[in-house]
Write a protein that holds these residues in place. Structure first.
Motif, PDB file in Angstrom:
ATOM      1  N   MET A 187       0.896  -1.311   0.049  1.00  0.00           N
ATOM      2  CA  MET A 187      -0.088  -0.013  -0.076  1.00  0.00           C
ATOM      3  C   MET A 187       0.752   1.395  -0.082  1.00  0.00           C
ATOM      4  N   PRO A 188       0.712   2.284  -0.916  1.00  0.00           N
ATOM      5  CA  PRO A 188       1.689   3.448  -1.170  1.00  0.00           C
ATOM      6  C   PRO A 188       1.265   4.238   0.186  1.00  0.00           C
ATOM      7  N   TRP A 189       2.201   5.070   0.756  1.00  0.00           N
ATOM      8  CA  TRP A 189       2.200   5.685   1.801  1.00  0.00           C
ATOM      9  C   TRP A 189       1.058   6.781   1.815  1.00  0.00           C
ATOM     10  N   ILE A 190       1.100   7.198   0.494  1.00  0.00           N
ATOM     11  CA  ILE A 190      -0.017   8.347   0.367  1.00  0.00           C
ATOM     12  C   ILE A 190      -1.383   7.914   0.673  1.00  0.00           C
ATOM     13  N   MET A 191      -1.594   6.551   0.575  1.00  0.00           N
ATOM     14  CA  MET A 191      -3.010   5.922   0.816  1.00  0.00           C
ATOM     15  C   MET A 191      -3.371   5.968   2.164  1.00  0.00           C
ATOM     16  N   ASN A 192      -2.334   6.128   3.276  1.00  0.00           N
ATOM     17  CA  ASN A 192      -2.575   5.801   4.600  1.00  0.00           C
ATOM     18  C   ASN A 192      -3.874   6.437   5.114  1.00  0.00           C
ATOM     19  N   ILE A 207     -11.510  -5.404  11.603  1.00  0.00           N
ATOM     20  CA  ILE A 207      -9.945  -4.733  11.573  1.00  0.00           C
ATOM     21  C   ILE A 207      -8.955  -5.652  11.735  1.00  0.00           C
ATOM     22  N   SER A 208      -9.222  -6.701  12.711  1.00  0.00           N
ATOM     23  CA  SER A 208      -8.107  -7.907  13.083  1.00  0.00           C
ATOM     24  C   SER A 208      -7.924  -8.661  11.854  1.00  0.00           C
ATOM     25  N   LYS A 209      -8.850  -8.686  10.672  1.00  0.00           N
ATOM     26  CA  LYS A 209      -8.597  -9.446   9.488  1.00  0.00           C
ATOM     27  C   LYS A 209      -7.673  -8.849   8.450  1.00  0.00           C
ATOM     28  N   LEU A 210      -7.537  -7.517   8.593  1.00  0.00           N
ATOM     29  CA  LEU A 210      -6.682  -6.493   7.743  1.00  0.00           C
ATOM     30  C   LEU A 210      -5.125  -7.063   7.871  1.00  0.00           C
ATOM     31  N   LYS A 211      -4.557  -7.198   6.965  1.00  0.00           N
ATOM     32  CA  LYS A 211      -3.056  -7.557   7.058  1.00  0.00           C
ATOM     33  C   LYS A 211      -2.241  -6.833   6.009  1.00  0.00           C
ATOM     34  N   PHE A 212      -1.487  -5.816   6.527  1.00  0.00           N
ATOM     35  CA  PHE A 212      -0.583  -5.048   5.601  1.00  0.00           C
ATOM     36  C   PHE A 212       0.609  -5.685   5.511  1.00  0.00           C
ATOM     37  N   THR A 214       4.315  -6.609   2.515  1.00  0.00           N
ATOM     38  CA  THR A 214       5.077  -6.188   1.486  1.00  0.00           C
ATOM     39  C   THR A 214       5.480  -7.404   0.728  1.00  0.00           C
ATOM     40  N   LYS A 215       6.292  -7.327  -0.183  1.00  0.00           N
ATOM     41  CA  LYS A 215       6.892  -8.557  -1.069  1.00  0.00           C
ATOM     42  C   LYS A 215       7.781  -9.264   0.008  1.00  0.00           C
ATOM     43  N   SER A 216       8.281  -8.829   1.210  1.00  0.00           N
ATOM     44  CA  SER A 216       9.222  -9.364   2.251  1.00  0.00           C
ATOM     45  C   SER A 216       8.284 -10.171   3.019  1.00  0.00           C
ATOM     46  N   ASP A 217       7.198 -10.062   3.232  1.00  0.00           N
ATOM     47  CA  ASP A 217       6.326 -10.932   4.209  1.00  0.00           C
ATOM     48  C   ASP A 217       5.262 -11.574   3.907  1.00  0.00           C
ATOM     49  N   ILE A 218       4.919 -11.118   2.400  1.00  0.00           N
ATOM     50  CA  ILE A 218       3.352 -11.569   1.991  1.00  0.00           C
ATOM     51  C   ILE A 218       3.371 -13.316   2.165  1.00  0.00           C
ATOM     52  N   GLN A 219       4.485 -14.052   1.897  1.00  0.00           N
ATOM     53  CA  GLN A 219       4.282 -15.353   2.202  1.00  0.00           C
ATOM     54  C   GLN A 219       4.083 -15.829   3.478  1.00  0.00           C
ATOM     55  N   THR A 220       4.077 -15.089   4.522  1.00  0.00           N
ATOM     56  CA  THR A 220       3.392 -15.573   5.693  1.00  0.00           C
ATOM     57  C   THR A 220       1.970 -16.160   5.536  1.00  0.00           C
ATOM     58  N   TYR A 221       1.582 -15.501   4.606  1.00  0.00           N
ATOM     59  CA  TYR A 221      -0.005 -15.682   4.356  1.00  0.00           C
ATOM     60  C   TYR A 221      -0.383 -16.754   3.180  1.00  0.00           C
ATOM     61  N   VAL A 222       0.566 -16.406   2.291  1.00  0.00           N
ATOM     62  CA  VAL A 222       0.319 -17.117   1.033  1.00  0.00           C
ATOM     63  C   VAL A 222       1.597 -17.751   0.337  1.00  0.00           C
ATOM     64  N   GLY A 223       1.513 -18.972   0.122  1.00  0.00           N
ATOM     65  CA  GLY A 223       2.713 -19.780  -0.393  1.00  0.00           C
ATOM     66  C   GLY A 223       3.253 -19.208  -1.828  1.00  0.00           C
ATOM     67  N   PRO A 224       4.437 -19.251  -2.105  1.00  0.00           N
ATOM     68  CA  PRO A 224       5.071 -18.735  -3.548  1.00  0.00           C
ATOM     69  C   PRO A 224       4.026 -19.260  -4.634  1.00  0.00           C
ATOM     70  N   GLU A 225       3.935 -20.677  -4.488  1.00  0.00           N
ATOM     71  CA  GLU A 225       3.201 -21.503  -5.636  1.00  0.00           C
ATOM     72  C   GLU A 225       1.924 -20.703  -6.093  1.00  0.00           C
ATOM     73  N   HIS A 226       1.329 -19.875  -5.200  1.00  0.00           N
ATOM     74  CA  HIS A 226       0.059 -19.029  -5.413  1.00  0.00           C
ATOM     75  C   HIS A 226       0.134 -17.410  -5.555  1.00  0.00           C
ATOM     76  N   LEU A 227       1.340 -17.201  -5.705  1.00  0.00           N
ATOM     77  CA  LEU A 227       1.738 -15.768  -5.717  1.00  0.00           C
ATOM     78  C   LEU A 227       2.392 -15.351  -7.257  1.00  0.00           C
ATOM     79  N   PRO A 228       1.894 -14.291  -7.953  1.00  0.00           N
ATOM     80  CA  PRO A 228       2.779 -13.890  -9.435  1.00  0.00           C
ATOM     81  C   PRO A 228       4.107 -13.523  -9.047  1.00  0.00           C
ATOM     82  N   PRO A 229       5.014 -13.533 -10.072  1.00  0.00           N
ATOM     83  CA  PRO A 229       6.279 -13.155  -9.780  1.00  0.00           C
ATOM     84  C   PRO A 229       6.882 -11.910  -9.374  1.00  0.00           C
TER      85      PRO A 229
END
Length: 523
Positions: A187-192, A207-212, A214-229
């Motif tokens: 999320m761009p900072w300008i959209m905060n 609100i507890s279901k919102l997960k912000f 980045t590229k470095s931590d998205i694999q906490t929730y989605v495995g690489p086999e289901h993420l685009p390059p």
């Protein structure tokens, strides 16, 4: 306690239905689509979903159902089809369903950079989102979604607060309990500032279901086999239309070899028992010789050996729930339960023909390399039942992302039931006549592993944790109602004590006054 809790839920469901019928439906017959009202009175899970989302407070639940059903009629959800949505919306690829998160929840993608705010098209865009949600609700009833807002290369011109509020409302009101989590990617900072406004529209639970991420931590929730390059993943999926993207169901492995494709050349190969190898439907590098299998004979043998528990059925997990279909009753109704133990690697699907004709059926899966199915393509006589064994192949393990599709179609009495006849039948049958039912995979865990998972990763949520959380919510809601009743009783008791004290004081005063008057008169 659990039995009492279940009874209380059943009572709440019935109370909700009766009050909705008398207080809302009675007002106007044209307020809702009759098909939605019929579903509400037939499906307990639907009513329970609304109740759970509103903490089992019937008054709030009724308002939610009223708003939800009015919205469904306004958007003609029951008649919303692909052809009723502008084609350019499908071609844009701004919204689509594809892939799964680590908990096995379907991913609902919003590519924010492709959305431009436009008052002229906002209604069509809302109908477009409703189309995808309704399509998923019918194909995967009861399964939550994980929404991914991909904000890569997006800016303020792509933010439409009215549209975002509508999407949130879809999960808050129109499709209760559908939201697993909402992932906000890069999320761009300008959209905060904009998202601070969004948070005011969400309750504490949402609100507890919102997960912000980045590229470095998205694999906490989605495995690489289901993420685009561009998100650091390996999924080479490229959206294109037509057709609509969907789960890629393929034929699983049969116990006697791979299930081959069903064109005419393959039929001839089967009939002549050709020694030429055929590539299996899951594109394996290793090819196996197809063997001719008489599924009717196998079915008959299984009936003859039913008392003696035939080898292929031994150890298979017996289903306890049933889906009532137009052609077949299918057990289990929603999920196949696999575990790590050897005794938990087989599951049983029981098909019961409820028609007066033969019904052809076949089973497909999104992970054909993992599972052996027997029989996977056969027919069922009128009033008869067929046992289908689904077993994990080799060293594979089941995953919550694995899905099964049971397809069934009614056959004419003159149609044959051999392998070649069935292949020809499936090639010619109209898709409109095919009944489809989807089953998901549920992973069994030992109490020890559940405890270790909880201690190692408190935030990780498995299906068992969700069930536990749901039960706890019900207990808390019941406890809250009991506390309210107790407070009411205590208050009533205090009032009664106060009134009794007042009456005693009044009686004592009257007695003293009367005694005083008597004393004066006697004097």
């Amino acid at each position: 306690l659990f039995y009492a809790l279940q009874k209380d839920i059943e009572r709440k469901i019935e109370e909700t239905r009766q009050r909705f019928k008398s207080e809302y439906v009675g007002e106007s017959q044209d307020k809702y689509d009759s098909r939605d009202v019929e579903r509400l009175f037939k499906e307990d899970a639907l009513v329970e979903g609304y109740l759970t989302w509103r903490q089992f407070v019937v008054e709030d639940t009724l308002k939610m159902i009223d708003e939800s059903l009015q919205w469904r009629k306004e958007f003609t959800l029951n008649d919303l089809t692909e052809s009723s949505i502008p084609r350019w919306m499908f071609e844009s690829g701004a919204v689509f369903l594809h892939g799964y998160d680590k908990e096995g929840n379907k991913l609902f993608w919003f590519r924010v950079k492709l959305h431009i705010k436009d008052a002229k098209t906002i209604l069509d865009k809302k109908r477009y989102v409703a189309f995808w949600l309704e399509r998923y609700a019918k194909r995967e009833p009861g399964m939550p979604l994980t929404v991914v807002f991909d904000m890569s290369e997006s800016g303020l011109s792509n933010i439409d607060m009215d549209f975002v509020k509508y999407i949130i409302n879809c999960f808050k009101v129109y499709y209760p309990k559908f939201l697993s989590k909402m992932i906000m990617y890069e999320m761009p900072w300008i959209m905060n500032a904009a998202w601070k406004i969004v948070k005011t529209w969400l309750g504490p639970e949402a609100i507890s279901k919102l997960k912000f991420v980045t590229k470095s931590d998205i694999q906490t929730y989605v495995g690489p086999e289901h993420l685009p390059p561009h998100m650091g993943g390996t999924d080479q999926f490229k959206y294109s239309y037509p057709p609509l993207p969907d789960d890629d169901f393929q034929s699983p492995i049969c116990e006697n070899g791979p299930i081959v494709s069903e064109d005419e050349s393959d039929i001839k190969d089967i009939e002549s028992e050709s020694k030429e190898t055929l590539e299996s439907s899951f594109n394996s590098e290793q090819s196996l010789k197809p063997k001719k299998v008489n599924f009717l004979e196998d079915s008959q043998k299984s009936e003859d050996l039913d008392r003696g528990e035939p080898g292929r059925l031994r150890g298979a997990r017996k289903p306890t729930t049933t889906f009532k279909g137009t052609l077949l009753d299918i057990s289990p109704s929603e999920e196949l339960r696999f575990g790590a133990k050897e005794s938990e690697r087989k599951c049983l699907i029981i098909l019961n023909n409820v028609t007066k004709n033969h019904v052809a059926f076949k089973v497909r899966t999104t992970a054909p390399e993992k599972y052996r199915v027997k029989p996977s393509n056969s027919s069922c006589e009128p009033g008869a039942s067929v046992d289908i064994v689904v077993s994990l192949h080799g060293g594979f393990q089941a995953s919550p992302q694995d899905r099964f599709l049971v397809m069934a179609a009614e056959m004419e009495s003159s149609a044959g039931a051999g392998v070649s006849e069935l292949a020809l039948f499936w090639k010619e049958v109209s898709k409109a006549k095919v009944m489809e039912h989807r089953l998901r995979c549920h992973l069994l865990e030992s109490p020890k592993s559940i405890l270790s998972n909880l201690s190692e990763s408190p935030s990780a949520t498995s299906n068992e944790h969700q069930d536990l959380q749901s039960t706890l919510m019900r207990v808390m809601a019941t406890n809250s109602r009991l506390e309210q009743k107790l407070d009411s009783c205590v208050w009533t008791q205090k009032v009664l004590v106060l009134m009794v004290s007042f009456l005693l004081a009044l009686t004592t005063y009257s007695f003293v006054l009367h005694s005083g008057l008597c004393f004066i008169m006697d004097g």
